[in-house]
Design an enzyme around this catalytic site. Structure first.
Site, PDB file in Angstrom:
ATOM      1  CD  GLU A 182      -3.150  -0.953   2.092  1.00 54.37           C
ATOM      2  OE1 GLU A 182      -3.117  -0.031   2.938  1.00 54.37           O
ATOM      3  OE2 GLU A 182      -4.068  -1.795   2.062  1.00 54.37           O
TER       4      GLU A 182
ATOM      5  CD  GLU B 132      -4.038  -5.860   2.834  1.00 52.22           C
ATOM      6  OE1 GLU B 132      -4.985  -5.153   3.291  1.00 52.22           O
ATOM      7  OE2 GLU B 132      -2.845  -5.618   3.041  1.00 52.22           O
TER       8      GLU B 132
END
Length: 526
Positions: A207, A328
């Site tokens: 991320e 995810e």
């Protein structure tokens, strides 16, 4: 719960002769609507569903690791080298193909040297991202590989780009993979591991658009090129770039164009919120039909987001050398006071979560050519978990059972399906197809069919058009529940569990009756 009765109980379910019809919990449900006709294109097989599409994610967050999976070798809770025996048995029975670790956001503050050597001598750090709690580093590299080897899974390691250095990441990969007499390989041997660890996937950061550094795609691409240059190994794992999230496409666009070497996949993240918003997500139970439908609608929206990214990826990489991972995904609800004792991001796991999982599987199967890995968040106690623990006790969630039903799809070859005339279920501003289907052929030639009835009130019947010489019957298992927010608890651990169901062939059709709000997987056998 010890592993022996656990395995015996679930083995008996898996091997039971499926000779009885399912009796649904709600006898007041509406009668089935007119049957839908499902056609399976058995003569036009598609790509193989990679086993890693059913991957898992375990992060140092709340009790996701400590307590949920790891109790330490000195615990009174039965364990193997510190890992709970009941958790190991559950995950092994689920045939988990791959586990991602140590994060997540935690990966970009994790320094691997803190987690090697004698546990009593490892430094205690603060987990600044997840509650500021103490991180004892009892679970490090060697312990993680113990876990994946115990459950028979592959290892996906996430490297620290955010607060680490090129040298630190390169050293970790050498420590993991070198079979030489280098100082790092010898250090690994002194720590108890002679042969290299079988790490199959390695990510450069996580991320980067957020907790991994708040970078622009261009900045991250430059960082990735630098770091990946020094990630050398004789049997180098697949290297993964951190991509975008939600509906973003810019990260895939930039990374696919600007990273031309040392890249095997781009990772994308997507969480399902009932409201569609991160703030004010919605409750994990006690919801109405409007939130039932909105949650499923937001889950299905991932399909369009993947397609938008794949369009750009196909343009930049027409040879299709770069895979697209969703490393995810899962439901994320507002914090629940019921689970404060389990730490952060703990929530109820209900029948709704089982349907969200199954609908995701269908999306991934349809895009199996590029979508070769996904990782649900997470394995234990956190978000849409497989298991929930409290002390010595462990509960299997509805999501666990959804994964269990779809095990036959791992490594199977997709078969296109046609299901015309599916009605829509509408509540408020959202609507979803009432029935979703997926089909595949296993390596041993069996035909498997997955079906989801999203309708919270109406049963639906599906008639499968069978080609000549097709199997005569369908044996399967089904998930139904007494309420939309039914869950398994320590007091009632089997409210939601697979139940055997059978459909008989009549002529060239096979009729399958789908109760409201249900998931089912059938295997067509001679």
């Amino acid at each position: 719960m010890t592993p022996r009765p656990f395995l015996a109980r679930w083995a008996s379910l898996a091997l039971a002769a499926c000779t009885m019809s399912l009796s649904t919990a709600d006898s007041s449900q509406a009668a089935p609507a007119a049957p839908l006709l499902l056609t399976i294109a058995t003569a036009s097989p598609g790509p193989v569903i990679h086993r890693n599409v059913y991957g898992q994610f375990a992060e140092h967050l709340g009790t996701g690791i400590y307590g949920g999976l790891w109790v330490g070798p000195d615990s009174k809770i039965p364990n193997t080298r510190g890992w709970r025996n009941d958790a190991v048995a559950a995950l092994k029975a689920l045939q988990v193909p791959l586990v991602r670790w140590p994060g997540g956001c935690f990966a970009d503050e994790y320094h691997w040297r803190d987690g090697i050597g004698p546990r009593a001598q490892r430094p205690v750090r603060l987990n600044k991202l997840w509650g500021g709690v103490e991180e004892p580093n009892a679970v490090g590299t060697h312990e993680f590989f113990d876990l994946v080897e115990l459950i028979g899974a592959q290892a996906y390691v996430n490297g620290n780009l955010g607060s680490g250095t090129v040298q630190e990441m390169a050293d970790w990969l050498e420590y993991l993979t070198s079979d030489s007499r280098s100082a790092l390989a010898e250090e690994r041997r002194r720590n108890g591991r002679d042969k290299p660890f079988p790490v199959t996937h390695f990510a450069v950061g996580n991320e980067a658009w957020g907790c991994g550094g708040h970078m622009s795609p261009e900045t991250y691409a430059a960082q990735y090129r630098q770091y990946s240059t020094f990630l050398r190994a004789p049997n180098r794992p697949k290297l993964i770039a951190s991509g975008g999230n939600d509906a973003q496409t810019v990260w895939t666009d930039v990374l696919a164009r600007e990273i031309r070497f040392n890249i095997d996949a781009i990772a994308h993240h997507y969480y399902t919120f009932p409201s569609g918003k991160f703030h004010g997500k919605g409750a994990s139970r006690g919801f109405g039909e409007d939130e039932w439908v909105s949650t499923l609608a937001h889950a299905l929206a991932l399909g369009g987001h993947i397609d938008a990214n794949l369009k750009l990826l196909n343009q930049a990489d027409p040879e299709k050398k770069i895979a697209f991972y969703i490393d995810e995904w899962g439901t994320w609800y507002d914090d629940d006071a019921d689970f404060k004792h389990r730490g952060l991001l703990a929530q109820h796991n209900t029948q709704r979560d089982a349907l969200v999982a199954a609908l995701h599987f269908h999306l991934f199967h349809e895009r199996a050519e590029r979508v070769q890995m996904t990782n649900i968040a997470q394995m234990a106690n956190v978000l849409q978990s497989m298991i929930q623990t409290e002390g010595e006790r462990l509960v299997l969630t509805p999501t666990y059972h959804a994964f269990a039903l779809y095990v036959p799809f791992q490594g199977a070859t997709t078969l296109p399906v046609q299901l015309p005339g599916v009605p829509e279920v509408a509540r408020g501003a959202h609507k979803v197809p009432a029935v979703s289907a997926t089909a595949a052929r296993t390596a041993d030639g069996r035909l498997v069919l997955g079906l989801v009835n999203t309708d919270p009130r109406q049963a639906h019947a599906v008639q499968v058009a069978l080609p000549a010489g097709a199997p005569a019957r369908a044996l399967g298992q089904q998930l139904v529940a007494p309420a939309l927010d039914a869950e398994n608890t320590l007091a009632q651990p089997e409210v939601v569990r697979p139940r055997p169901v059978q459909a008989q062939r009549r002529g060239n059709t096979l009729t399958l009756n789908l109760p409201p709000a249900s998931v089912q997987v059938f295997t067509l056998e001679p």
